[in-house]
Design an enzyme around this catalytic site. Structure first.
Site, PDB file in Angstrom:
ATOM      1  N   TYR A  51      -6.055   6.412   4.495  1.00 18.26           N
ATOM      2  CA  TYR A  51      -6.202   5.382   3.465  1.00 18.26           C
ATOM      3  C   TYR A  51      -5.429   4.109   3.839  1.00 18.26           C
ATOM      4  CZ  TYR A  51      -5.168   2.525  -0.473  1.00 18.26           C
ATOM      5  OH  TYR A  51      -5.002   1.416  -1.240  1.00 18.26           O
TER       6      TYR A  51
ATOM      7  N   GLU B  84       0.826  -1.209   0.000  1.00 19.16           N
ATOM      8  CA  GLU B  84       0.000   0.000   0.000  1.00 19.16           C
ATOM      9  C   GLU B  84       0.862   1.263   0.000  1.00 19.16           C
ATOM     10  OE1 GLU B  84      -2.983   0.160  -0.701  1.00 19.16           O
ATOM     11  OE2 GLU B  84      -3.704  -1.868  -0.342  1.00 19.16           O
TER      12      GLU B  84
ATOM     13  N   CYS C 235     -20.170  -2.579 -16.261  1.00 22.06           N
ATOM     14  CA  CYS C 235     -20.126  -2.309 -14.821  1.00 22.06           C
ATOM     15  C   CYS C 235     -21.177  -3.118 -14.061  1.00 22.06           C
ATOM     16  CB  CYS C 235     -20.363  -0.811 -14.596  1.00 22.06           C
ATOM     17  SG  CYS C 235     -20.403  -0.389 -12.851  1.00 22.06           S
TER      18      CYS C 235
ATOM     19  N   CYS D 134     -19.388   1.787 -18.656  1.00 21.51           N
ATOM     20  CA  CYS D 134     -20.607   1.518 -17.895  1.00 21.51           C
ATOM     21  C   CYS D 134     -21.296   0.226 -18.347  1.00 21.51           C
ATOM     22  CB  CYS D 134     -21.565   2.700 -18.005  1.00 21.51           C
ATOM     23  SG  CYS D 134     -20.806   4.233 -17.425  1.00 21.51           S
TER      24      CYS D 134
ATOM     25  N   GLY E  63      10.532   6.591  -6.711  1.00 23.39           N
ATOM     26  CA  GLY E  63      10.076   7.961  -6.469  1.00 23.39           C
ATOM     27  C   GLY E  63       9.441   8.160  -5.098  1.00 23.39           C
TER      28      GLY E  63
ATOM     29  N   ASP F 149      -9.196   6.123  -1.821  1.00 25.06           N
ATOM     30  CA  ASP F 149      -8.063   6.612  -2.623  1.00 25.06           C
ATOM     31  C   ASP F 149      -8.655   7.267  -3.873  1.00 25.06           C
ATOM     32  OD1 ASP F 149      -8.925   4.541  -4.176  1.00 25.06           O
ATOM     33  OD2 ASP F 149      -6.944   3.627  -4.459  1.00 25.06           O
TER      34      ASP F 149
HETATM   35 FE1  SF4 Z   1     -20.345   3.745 -15.160  1.00 26.12          FE
HETATM   36 FE2  SF4 Z   1     -20.271   1.937 -13.192  1.00 26.12          FE
HETATM   37 FE3  SF4 Z   1     -18.706   4.051 -13.076  1.00 26.12          FE
HETATM   38 FE4  SF4 Z   1     -21.313   4.356 -12.783  1.00 26.12          FE
HETATM   39  S1  SF4 Z   1     -19.931   3.243 -11.418  1.00 26.12           S
HETATM   40  S2  SF4 Z   1     -19.968   5.638 -14.012  1.00 26.12           S
HETATM   41  S3  SF4 Z   1     -22.106   2.793 -14.189  1.00 26.12           S
HETATM   42  S4  SF4 Z   1     -18.606   2.438 -14.629  1.00 26.12           S
END
Ligand code: SF4
Length: 361
Positions: free
Chosen positions: A115, A32, A199, A196, A76, A133
């Site tokens: 963090y 980390e 996702c 997305c 670094g 983070d």
């Molecule tokens: Fe897109 Fe998922 Fe990010 Fe929302 S959380 S912006 S649906 S990638």
């Protein structure tokens, strides 16, 4: 929000990284610390070597600072290494060599912020501790349509509150949950174009629903780095080179490099070092740090037979004639390596070619 969907996705698609194969608090702490401001691919070989050479708190606590910095050379942000070293000594002395388990106690250690404390407590010890983070801030800002600047106190407060709520409510290991959020940010909810369609939590994403996901998180514009002009002197023979060590308090403190000074004319530095021979131009090196762009004009001169040198200026506390084949084992920065490469003393490390310009340009 469907937290199970994200955990399931993490279980199936997360990258196989060495620090994810261990629950050793020390190994997680090292990883980390190295990963702060640094890419995973860059960290991988450093992490493996560091743990091979210094496998536990006791070995790190007993190591010299020179050795720790040498293992960090090229990574670094050397302050991280010095603070990790100091904290290891404190863990050895005050905690019997074992890292404390709570985020509050972990935060007492030098260099361990909110963090890192959250990461160690949740991943190594299974505590329901949150972490934020850059990746997590971006994911949460998009998922919950946080419109405040996530680097402002108000925006950071909002994303931390969300992270704490989610790590408390998740039905699964807190460490996996935190890593799932970070992995989503690294692999799917990426800074420029979030993917997305891939996702696992797109149905819950308020930023996407509002059509503003790509504009989040909002941050204030970055400051442009200040340009600093420097001169560096590479004093070398075919087998040896003069290196000076930066004082601990200076930028790159504790690291070895060809002597350098602010300015554009190398002659005052050469005079201070007592160099009488001719100076040849060795090219220009550009090195960008977070707030500084260093432009270093390199000059080269012959070492001759001289053995005794005095550190120039106020930034150095030692100077030595070093065998060129031993330079790699000395603690040194990427900038020092670029300077030595410009002078033809060392080959340039992979990926650093962009920082060099030939003397004729
Ligand atoms: Fe897109 Fe998922 Fe990010 Fe929302 S959380 S912006 S649906 S990638």
């Amino acid at each position: 929000m469907n937290q199970n969907a994200l955990l399931e996705w993490y279980g199936r698609f997360s990258r196989d990284l060495p620090w994810r194969r261990t629950r050793d608090p020390y190994a997680i702490w090292v990883s980390e610390t190295m990963l702060q401001q640094t890419r995973v691919e860059t960290v991988l070989p450093y992490y493996a070597r560091f743990l091979r050479e210094l496998p536990d708190v006791a070995s790190l606590a007993e190591a010299t600072e020179e050795r720790v910095l040498a293992l960090w050379s090229g990574l670094g942000y050397y302050r991280r290494a010095r603070m990790l070293h100091a904290a290891a000594k404190a863990v050895a002395e005050d905690h019997g060599g074992r890292l404390p388990r709570s985020p509050e106690e972990l935060r007492q250690l030098e260099g361990v912020g909110a963090y890192t404390a959250g990461a160690i407590a949740s991943i190594a010890f299974g505590k329901r501790a949150a972490l934020v983070d850059g990746n997590v801030a971006r994911v949460l800002a998009r998922l919950f349509a946080v419109e405040e600047d996530v680097k402002s106190a108000a925006g950071a407060g909002q994303v931390w509150a969300l992270a704490e709520e989610l790590v408390t409510s998740v039905n699964g290991p807190a460490g996996d949950w935190n890593q799932a959020l970070m992995e989503l940010g690294a692999m799917v909810c990426t800074p420029r174009e979030p993917r997305c369609a891939e996702c696992p939590v797109s149905a819950d994403c308020q930023g996407r629903a509002l059509g503003i996901a790509g504009e989040l998180p909002r941050t204030s514009p970055k400051r442009r780095p200040v340009t600093v002009k420097r001169v560096a002197l590479v004093i070398a023979s075919s087998s040896r080179v003069v290196l000076a060590r930066r004082r601990r308090e200076a930028l790159f403190g504790g690291l070895w490099e060809p002597p350098a000074a602010d300015g554009v004319d190398p002659r005052p530095l050469a005079a201070e070092l007592g160099i009488e021979g001719a100076l040849r131009p060795g090219g220009q090196v550009v090195h960008v740090l977070s707030h500084r762009r260093m432009e270093v004009a390199v000059s080269v001169t012959s070492l001759g037979k001289r053995r005794r040198w005095s550190p120039p200026g106020d930034d150095y506390d030692a100077i030595e004639v070093v065998r060129i084949d031993e330079v790699a084992s000395r603690a040194h920065s990427t900038l020092a390596r670029k300077v030595l490469a410009a002078a033809g003393v060392l080959p340039l490390a992979k990926g650093h070619r962009a920082g060099l310009r030939s003397p004729s340009k």
